[in-house]
Design a protein around this motif. Structure first.
Motif, PDB file in Angstrom:
ATOM      1  N   LEU A  62       0.816  -1.214   0.000  1.00 30.79           N
ATOM      2  CA  LEU A  62       0.000   0.000   0.000  1.00 30.79           C
ATOM      3  C   LEU A  62       0.846   1.259   0.000  1.00 30.79           C
ATOM      4  O   LEU A  62       0.447   2.277  -0.573  1.00 30.79           O
ATOM      5  N   GLU A  63       2.004   1.216   0.634  1.00 30.91           N
ATOM      6  CA  GLU A  63       2.866   2.398   0.694  1.00 30.91           C
ATOM      7  C   GLU A  63       3.481   2.756  -0.653  1.00 30.91           C
ATOM      8  O   GLU A  63       3.965   3.872  -0.829  1.00 30.91           O
ATOM      9  N   ARG A  64       3.441   1.841  -1.592  1.00 31.54           N
ATOM     10  CA  ARG A  64       3.993   2.142  -2.921  1.00 31.54           C
ATOM     11  C   ARG A  64       3.191   3.218  -3.631  1.00 31.54           C
ATOM     12  O   ARG A  64       3.686   3.861  -4.546  1.00 31.54           O
ATOM     13  N   PHE A  65       1.938   3.394  -3.231  1.00 32.98           N
ATOM     14  CA  PHE A  65       1.052   4.334  -3.906  1.00 32.98           C
ATOM     15  C   PHE A  65       0.786   5.535  -3.010  1.00 32.98           C
ATOM     16  O   PHE A  65       0.632   5.398  -1.803  1.00 32.98           O
ATOM     17  N   GLU A  66       0.708   6.705  -3.614  1.00 33.98           N
ATOM     18  CA  GLU A  66       0.558   7.932  -2.839  1.00 33.98           C
ATOM     19  C   GLU A  66      -0.894   8.350  -2.661  1.00 33.98           C
ATOM     20  O   GLU A  66      -1.266   8.839  -1.600  1.00 33.98           O
ATOM     21  N   THR A  67      -1.709   8.181  -3.679  1.00 36.87           N
ATOM     22  CA  THR A  67      -3.080   8.673  -3.596  1.00 36.87           C
ATOM     23  C   THR A  67      -3.981   7.632  -2.957  1.00 36.87           C
ATOM     24  O   THR A  67      -3.773   6.423  -3.112  1.00 36.87           O
ATOM     25  N   GLY A  73      -7.276   0.799  -4.997  1.00 41.35           N
ATOM     26  CA  GLY A  73      -7.087  -0.156  -6.090  1.00 41.35           C
ATOM     27  C   GLY A  73      -6.140  -1.282  -5.705  1.00 41.35           C
ATOM     28  O   GLY A  73      -6.367  -2.441  -6.041  1.00 41.35           O
ATOM     29  N   MET A  74      -5.076  -0.965  -4.976  1.00 38.44           N
ATOM     30  CA  MET A  74      -4.136  -1.990  -4.534  1.00 38.44           C
ATOM     31  C   MET A  74      -4.770  -2.909  -3.492  1.00 38.44           C
ATOM     32  O   MET A  74      -4.516  -4.109  -3.489  1.00 38.44           O
ATOM     33  N   MET A  75      -5.613  -2.348  -2.621  1.00 43.46           N
ATOM     34  CA  MET A  75      -6.323  -3.183  -1.649  1.00 43.46           C
ATOM     35  C   MET A  75      -7.199  -4.197  -2.364  1.00 43.46           C
ATOM     36  O   MET A  75      -7.246  -5.378  -1.992  1.00 43.46           O
ATOM     37  N   ASP A 127     -11.163  10.784  -6.898  1.00 37.73           N
ATOM     38  CA  ASP A 127     -10.796  11.232  -5.567  1.00 37.73           C
ATOM     39  C   ASP A 127     -11.487  10.341  -4.531  1.00 37.73           C
ATOM     40  O   ASP A 127     -12.686  10.091  -4.635  1.00 37.73           O
ATOM     41  N   VAL A 128     -10.729   9.888  -3.550  1.00 38.43           N
ATOM     42  CA  VAL A 128     -11.256   9.082  -2.447  1.00 38.43           C
ATOM     43  C   VAL A 128     -10.866   9.777  -1.155  1.00 38.43           C
ATOM     44  O   VAL A 128      -9.713  10.181  -0.980  1.00 38.43           O
ATOM     45  N   ALA A 129     -11.818   9.911  -0.259  1.00 36.06           N
ATOM     46  CA  ALA A 129     -11.538  10.557   1.023  1.00 36.06           C
ATOM     47  C   ALA A 129     -10.595   9.691   1.856  1.00 36.06           C
ATOM     48  O   ALA A 129     -10.699   8.457   1.844  1.00 36.06           O
ATOM     49  N   VAL A 130      -9.710  10.342   2.559  1.00 34.10           N
ATOM     50  CA  VAL A 130      -8.731   9.618   3.380  1.00 34.10           C
ATOM     51  C   VAL A 130      -9.433   8.823   4.482  1.00 34.10           C
ATOM     52  O   VAL A 130      -9.046   7.688   4.794  1.00 34.10           O
ATOM     53  N   ALA A 131     -10.492   9.376   5.066  1.00 39.66           N
ATOM     54  CA  ALA A 131     -11.230   8.670   6.118  1.00 39.66           C
ATOM     55  C   ALA A 131     -11.870   7.402   5.567  1.00 39.66           C
ATOM     56  O   ALA A 131     -11.865   6.350   6.228  1.00 39.66           O
ATOM     57  N   ASP A 132     -12.425   7.485   4.347  1.00 39.01           N
ATOM     58  CA  ASP A 132     -13.009   6.297   3.721  1.00 39.01           C
ATOM     59  C   ASP A 132     -11.934   5.251   3.430  1.00 39.01           C
ATOM     60  O   ASP A 132     -12.144   4.060   3.633  1.00 39.01           O
ATOM     61  N   ARG A 133     -10.780   5.707   2.954  1.00 38.40           N
ATOM     62  CA  ARG A 133      -9.676   4.786   2.687  1.00 38.40           C
ATOM     63  C   ARG A 133      -9.233   4.074   3.969  1.00 38.40           C
ATOM     64  O   ARG A 133      -8.994   2.870   3.972  1.00 38.40           O
ATOM     65  N   ASP A 134      -9.170   4.811   5.055  1.00 40.55           N
ATOM     66  CA  ASP A 134      -8.732   4.219   6.320  1.00 40.55           C
ATOM     67  C   ASP A 134      -9.736   3.197   6.852  1.00 40.55           C
ATOM     68  O   ASP A 134      -9.351   2.140   7.346  1.00 40.55           O
TER      69      ASP A 134
END
Length: 151
Positions: A62-67, A73-75, A127-134
């Motif tokens: 997951l750290e390979r990607f910034e956005t 997508g990686m998840m 665009d994906v919200a950081v809270a949603d990603r977490d």
């Protein structure tokens, strides 16, 4: 009939058996207990190290990607990889069937509603919200670790 005249002697108690040195059976029991305890400790340690390696792999990917969208997508890709190892037929599922596989065996069924939609198309969103990603990351990591643990 005449009663026989038997000489009776007093009852003498035998000496008590000393507790030390232990009998060979006790030594075998102690050795077996130590052996089993060592094996259980080693197995748990190996399992913890394996979980840490898998979790490290998950985080590294997951750290390979910034956005956040790229990380979502990686998840999704990581879940597909784990599903392929766990259930080969699940690799071709899409939509609600894929979400049903993701929710199978999880009590709270996290991949429904918003998180379900996010795992399906979040990698393609602008665009994906950081809270949603977490929130998604927590659910994906639980599912990923459970599938990889059972392999």
């Amino acid at each position: 009939m005449a009663t026989p005249n038997l000489p009776l002697r007093n009852i003498h108690a035998t000496e008590s058996i000393p507790w030390w040195p232990l009998a060979p059976g006790w030594w075998l029991l102690i050795a077996a207990t130590i052996l089993v305890a060592t094996a259980v400790w080693w197995w748990r340690r190996a399992q913890a190290q394996r979980r840490a390696r898998v979790r490290g792999y998950f985080d590294q990917e997951l750290e390979r990607f910034e956005t956040p969208a790229a990380q979502v997508g990686m998840m999704s890709e990581l879940l597909r990889r784990a599903a392929r190892l766990h259930q080969p037929q699940a690799a071709h599922l899409q939509g609600e069937e894929w979400l049903a596989v993701l929710n199978r065996g999880l009590k709270d069924r996290p991949f429904r509603d918003e998180l379900g939609a996010l795992i399906l198309d979040g990698g393609f969103r602008r665009d994906v919200a950081v809270a949603d990603r977490d929130r998604l990351r927590d659910a994906v990591e639980r599912r990923f670790m459970r599938w990889v643990r059972n392999i």
